[in-house]
Write a protein that holds these residues in place. Structure first.
Motif, PDB file in Angstrom:
ATOM      1  N   TYR A 164      47.659 -33.983  22.017  1.00  0.00           N
ATOM      2  CA  TYR A 164      46.281 -33.840  21.544  1.00  0.00           C
ATOM      3  C   TYR A 164      46.324 -33.186  20.163  1.00  0.00           C
ATOM      4  CZ  TYR A 164      41.531 -32.004  21.068  1.00  0.00           C
ATOM      5  OH  TYR A 164      40.272 -31.701  20.605  1.00  0.00           O
ATOM      6  N   PHE A 165      45.678 -33.827  19.213  1.00  0.00           N
ATOM      7  CA  PHE A 165      45.600 -33.318  17.837  1.00  0.00           C
ATOM      8  C   PHE A 165      44.134 -33.067  17.489  1.00  0.00           C
ATOM      9  CE2 PHE A 165      49.159 -36.207  18.196  1.00  0.00           C
ATOM     10  CZ  PHE A 165      50.204 -35.590  17.527  1.00  0.00           C
ATOM     11  N   GLU A 166      43.877 -31.962  16.839  1.00  0.00           N
ATOM     12  CA  GLU A 166      42.517 -31.670  16.375  1.00  0.00           C
ATOM     13  C   GLU A 166      42.577 -31.072  14.979  1.00  0.00           C
ATOM     14  OE1 GLU A 166      39.074 -28.428  17.322  1.00  0.00           O
ATOM     15  OE2 GLU A 166      39.859 -29.530  19.067  1.00  0.00           O
ATOM     16  N   GLU A 167      41.737 -31.591  14.100  1.00  0.00           N
ATOM     17  CA  GLU A 167      41.654 -31.057  12.741  1.00  0.00           C
ATOM     18  C   GLU A 167      40.250 -31.302  12.216  1.00  0.00           C
ATOM     19  OE1 GLU A 167      43.447 -34.708  10.113  1.00  0.00           O
ATOM     20  OE2 GLU A 167      44.898 -33.505  11.230  1.00  0.00           O
ATOM     21  N   SER A 168      39.851 -30.539  11.224  1.00  0.00           N
ATOM     22  CA  SER A 168      38.520 -30.732  10.633  1.00  0.00           C
ATOM     23  C   SER A 168      38.555 -30.322   9.176  1.00  0.00           C
ATOM     24  CB  SER A 168      37.461 -29.914  11.385  1.00  0.00           C
ATOM     25  OG  SER A 168      37.736 -28.529  11.308  1.00  0.00           O
ATOM     26  N   ARG A 169      37.570 -30.845   8.431  1.00  0.00           N
ATOM     27  CA  ARG A 169      37.464 -30.564   7.002  1.00  0.00           C
ATOM     28  C   ARG A 169      36.040 -30.106   6.712  1.00  0.00           C
ATOM     29  NH1 ARG A 169      40.700 -34.389   8.299  1.00  0.00           N
ATOM     30  NH2 ARG A 169      42.675 -34.705   7.216  1.00  0.00           N
ATOM     31  N   ASN A 170      35.924 -29.080   5.893  1.00  0.00           N
ATOM     32  CA  ASN A 170      34.619 -28.491   5.609  1.00  0.00           C
ATOM     33  C   ASN A 170      34.539 -28.186   4.121  1.00  0.00           C
ATOM     34  OD1 ASN A 170      33.873 -27.681   8.681  1.00  0.00           O
ATOM     35  ND2 ASN A 170      36.009 -27.183   8.262  1.00  0.00           N
ATOM     36  N   ASP A 171      33.512 -28.750   3.440  1.00  0.00           N
ATOM     37  CA  ASP A 171      33.420 -28.498   2.003  1.00  0.00           C
ATOM     38  C   ASP A 171      31.964 -28.365   1.573  1.00  0.00           C
ATOM     39  OD1 ASP A 171      32.708 -31.298   0.355  1.00  0.00           O
ATOM     40  OD2 ASP A 171      33.574 -31.612   2.341  1.00  0.00           O
ATOM     41  N   ARG A 172      31.779 -27.522   0.575  1.00  0.00           N
ATOM     42  CA  ARG A 172      30.447 -27.280   0.015  1.00  0.00           C
ATOM     43  C   ARG A 172      30.589 -27.051  -1.479  1.00  0.00           C
ATOM     44  NH1 ARG A 172      27.288 -22.887  -1.011  1.00  0.00           N
ATOM     45  NH2 ARG A 172      28.866 -21.457  -0.153  1.00  0.00           N
ATOM     46  N   SER A 173      29.812 -27.779  -2.259  1.00  0.00           N
ATOM     47  CA  SER A 173      29.862 -27.655  -3.715  1.00  0.00           C
ATOM     48  C   SER A 173      29.199 -26.355  -4.170  1.00  0.00           C
ATOM     49  CB  SER A 173      29.174 -28.846  -4.382  1.00  0.00           C
ATOM     50  OG  SER A 173      29.829 -30.047  -4.074  1.00  0.00           O
ATOM     51  N   PHE A 174      29.554 -25.940  -5.381  1.00  0.00           N
ATOM     52  CA  PHE A 174      29.038 -24.685  -5.923  1.00  0.00           C
ATOM     53  C   PHE A 174      27.509 -24.730  -6.022  1.00  0.00           C
ATOM     54  CE2 PHE A 174      28.115 -21.877  -9.631  1.00  0.00           C
ATOM     55  CZ  PHE A 174      28.579 -20.693  -9.088  1.00  0.00           C
ATOM     56  N   GLN A 175      26.873 -23.705  -5.436  1.00  0.00           N
ATOM     57  CA  GLN A 175      25.418 -23.538  -5.413  1.00  0.00           C
ATOM     58  C   GLN A 175      24.689 -24.686  -4.697  1.00  0.00           C
ATOM     59  OE1 GLN A 175      24.128 -22.680  -9.450  1.00  0.00           O
ATOM     60  NE2 GLN A 175      24.879 -20.570  -9.341  1.00  0.00           N
TER      61      GLN A 175
END
Length: 809
Positions: free
Chosen positions: A410-421
């Motif tokens: 079982y593999f689990e991964e995630s990506r989270n991104d937010r631009s400046f302001q």
């Protein structure tokens, strides 16, 4: 009557004393580092009037030797060891022998999945054993590979490590753990971090195959295979319970590492249990002082009450934010009902905390005055594997050895991104369930011909979802997933491999494998108007290899090997939607075909009187129908909006050819009985050819790299003074995709990005204080160089003091 009773007691006591004395004088001959028993060790006194031989369990009876008599222990593969009987009994009845520097008769398993003599193998194989791992003290398994001096490792963040072998990387290299394929359906062409899920404390041996390994391992093994074999539970040599274990503590100053490890083995005659746990805590990594100012972390983003503010970094050498922590667990259970059968079960679990993708956090904004991202981090990377392996020895109708391996991962991964302001945090989460089964046979019945054959099946299901969250209102909603949810990837294969010893000094190795791969993916049109409903691929590939190992003289070995490899498209190639780089978005392409590699390799090994050993290999690999990321039209449009930004459209395509060639050189000089010199040098060149005839430098070709080690070793002390070197990659030799990431590179005299050369001077030492305690101290990058390895987004550690203590019982 009293006399007879007393005499009876005396006789009983004498028998008991004789028995206990005899038992106490049975000693065990073990490997100094691994503590595994050594078979057929000759034990004798100075005139050889008294001799003994260790058995399968390493046991040897020394009751016939006198207490202060000098005893010699001798084995072809180990350094001669001399001691006295009294000293042996004082040290816990164990004779610990040190393996010689270089062994031609080393046994490897990676080519056929069965034990073979390394000298009979035409492929280049590098082995990193447990004693080397214990000495180098790597923080992760990616560092373990890098410390070998023969594998280049790229890092985008501290929680990373993406190996490069002969111009190939990521999903063109194969990872296995205890014979189980770790590559899954979403292994990408970008840099991968999955190798850090493997706990270096649990590794017994790592074998790296250079060049295609598709005959045995199927898809993805284009540039090489990295096989990690973990420690097994060990049985007791008697019917009573045996208990042994290790505990370790380690500290490193460059990232304030605090690591702890503990393992314990419980062994009976037919059952054995090994439990292991490790914990790593890493703070932000501090870079060196002497190097390009472009690498400094001058500012970073702080968010207060939903408002992003760019603040100055008080210490620009501190790479904010890079720290993370990680847990690793392993449980092994072994059962041996008789001499012909044994059953091994392994349970593995690894989990990281959130960790930032540092190269995305240092990207400048479009004006170049600030930073583009406020947040960009991976969620916890989780990996679980449960595997069961059944081994049978002995004569069968169609085999002499049978190995059945089944596994669930079982593999689990995630990506989270937010631009400046930007108040919106975009997230995607991927979960892969993987089932696999392998049946491997060994047959030695046909004279000098040994056959290895087997079948395998792998099934992957990918679940993927996307979401977006307003950090000011805490309101979440759905957004596009990275992959088609519920998509599947599966492969079935059969192989035949043969080893023919035509002469005592000439061995021929050949093999064939047929693999078939199926993909099924249904596309959700909620967020994007895909011009297709699904991707259904069904493709097969026949791969082969042929090579020989020849000893024209006892001190000279020549090897020649030709092999083919392939990589079938996976879910990442066919169905991914993601931002590959600033201003670009990758979209799905269901019309893909496998890519194929054709490889030739010539090797030579020359031994000069066991004082100087030279090794060299030359290789050439040609890749056709290469899967590369290129500009693409999506519904006739060359640009679409992705996460609120107008982006150029790209997709994976069979749009290129490539060739990679190079040389790998090694030298070992045994200057005295205790001092040796070891050196490695790798030179690689690679070009990608487009369909229109133009060519560009290949992305995953590392610079020239090498090392030189001056090693002193005696029974209790080992010291290594070593020098690491990486060559320059000029702007003109950078791949186009790398030139677009100027923010991770230094600037040349024309203001253009390039990867400068660098070196480090390092000292590593280990001292065996007593039978139970081992102390280690290392100083890396003594001159405090500021450098960043090619294609890496994070600068390497500055001067780094590493202290470790290990206690074994």
């Amino acid at each position: 009557m009293k006399f007879s009773v007393s005499m009876g007691r005396v006789v009983i006591i004498m028998i008991f004393l004789i028995f206990t004395t005899g038992k106490s004088q049975e000693i065990k001959v073990l490997d100094f580092y691994t503590k595994e028993p050594i078979v057929n060790v000759a034990v004798y006194n100075h005139d050889k009037s008294t001799t003994a031989l260790s058995d399968l369990g390493g046991l040897c009876d020394i009751s016939h030797f006198k207490a202060n008599e000098r005893i010699t222990f001798k084995h072809l593969s180990y350094e001669v060891y001399r001691t006295t009987k009294a000293q042996l009994l004082k040290n816990g009845s164990n004779a610990l022998m040190v393996l010689k520097h270089e062994q031609l008769d080393e046994v490897v398993m990676s080519i056929s999945k069965w034990e073979q003599q390394k000298k009979d193998i035409p492929h280049k194989i590098v082995t990193v054993n447990a004693r080397t791992v214990a000495f180098t003290n790597p923080q992760t398994s990616a560092d373990l590979l890098q410390n070998s001096g023969k594998v280049f490792v790229q890092k985008s963040q501290l929680g990373g490590g993406s190996p490069m072998i002969r111009g190939f990387a990521t999903n063109r290299l194969l990872l296995t753990v205890d014979g189980v394929r770790m590559n899954n359906a979403i292994f990408r062409g970008g840099n991968l971090q999955n190798v850090i899920s493997i706990d270096p404390f649990t590794i017994n041996k790592t074998e790296v195959i250079f060049g295609p390994g598709s005959v045995i391992y199927g898809s993805d093994a284009l540039g090489g295979v990295m096989n990690f074999y973990t420690k097994r539970a060990t049985f007791s040599e008697t019917d009573s319970l045996s208990i042994s274990g290790n505990s370790s503590l380690r500290y490193a100053s460059a990232n304030n590492e605090k690591t702890g490890h503990f393992d314990i083995n419980l062994g009976k005659g037919k059952w054995a249990f090994l439990s292991s746990v490790s914990y790593n805590d890493f703070d932000d990594l501090k870079m060196g002082s002497h190097g390009p100012d472009e690498y400094l972390r001058n500012n970073y983003v702080v968010t207060n009450n939903g408002v992003d503010v760019l603040v100055a970094n008080k210490d620009p050498r501190k790479q904010v934010i890079t720290g993370y922590d990680q847990w690793n667990f392993m449980q092994k259970i072994s059962h041996k009902p008789n001499n012909n059968w044994d059953l091994d079960m392994g349970l593995f679990y690894s989990e990281t905390s959130d960790y930032s993708r540092y190269d995305r956090l240092i990207r400048p904004d479009s004006e170049g005055s600030g930073l583009r991202s406020s947040e960009w981090y991976y969620g916890p990377q989780r990996w679980f594997m449960g595997n069961v392996q059944l081994n049978k020895k002995g004569k069968g109708k169609f085999y002499d050895g049978l190995k059945l391996t089944t596994a669930y991962q079982y593999f689990e991964e995630s990506r989270n991104d937010r631009s400046f302001q930007d108040p919106v945090l975009y997230s995607t989460k991927e979960m892969v369930n993987a089932l696999s089964a392998n049946v491997d046979f060994e047959n030695k019945k046909i004279g000098d011909l040994r056959l290895y054959y087997g079948v395998s099946y792998v099934y992957n299901q990918v679940n993927s979802d996307g979401s977006q969250k307003d950090i000011t209102t805490d309101i979440s909603s759905d957004s596009p997933s990275r992959y088609p949810d519920g998509s599947t990837w599966q492969t079935a294969a059969a192989y035949l491999n043969g080893e023919y010893k035509a002469k005592p000094n000439f061995t021929l190795l050949s093999g064939l494998r047929y693999s078939h791969v199926w993909i099924n993916a249904d596309f959700d049109k909620t967020f994007y108007p895909f011009p297709f409903d699904d991707a259904n691929l069904s493709t097969g590939a026949l791969t082969g290899s042929l090579g020989f190992s020849w000893f024209p003289r006892a001190n000279l070995q020549v090897t020649l090997n030709g092999s083919t490899g392939f990589r079938a498209p996976n879910i990442d190639d066919v169905g991914k939607v993601f931002d590959s780089e600033p201003g670009s978005v990758v979209v799905p392409n269901p019309d893909l075909e496998p890519e194929y590699a054709y490889n030739m390799e010539l090797g030579i090994r020359k031994n000069y009187n066991d004082k100087l050993v030279f090794k060299g290999a030359a290789f050439y690999t040609y890749l056709v129908d290469a899967l590369v990321r290129r500009d693409y039209l999506f519904n006739g449009e060359s640009q679409i909006e992705y996460n609120g930004e107008l982006s150029n459209v790209q997709a994976m395509q069979n749009a290129a050819k490539a060739y990679v060639y190079g040389f790998e050189l090694g030298l070992e000089a045994f200057l005295t009985e205790n001092i040796s010199l070891v050196s490695n040098l790798t030179l690689t060149e690679g070009i990608e050819e487009e369909d229109d005839g133009s060519d560009t430098p290949a992305r995953h070709v590392p610079p020239t790299f090498g090392d030189i080690h001056l090693v002193f070793k005696n029974r209790n002390l080992k010291t290594d003074l070593f020098f690491n070197y990486n060559g320059e990659i000029s702007n003109g030799d950078l791949a186009i995709s790398e030139q677009s990431k100027a923010y991770i590179y230094a600037k040349d005299s024309n203001g253009l990005p390039y990867s400068p050369s660098w070196y480090t001077l390092n000292l590593r030492t280990q001292y065996q204080l007593n039978r139970a305690v081992k102390l280690s101290c290392s100083i890396e990058n003594i001159t405090n160089q500021l450098y960043r390895s090619y294609s890496s987004g994070i600068a390497a550690p500055g001067t780094n003091l590493i202290l470790a203590v290990e206690y074994g019982f």
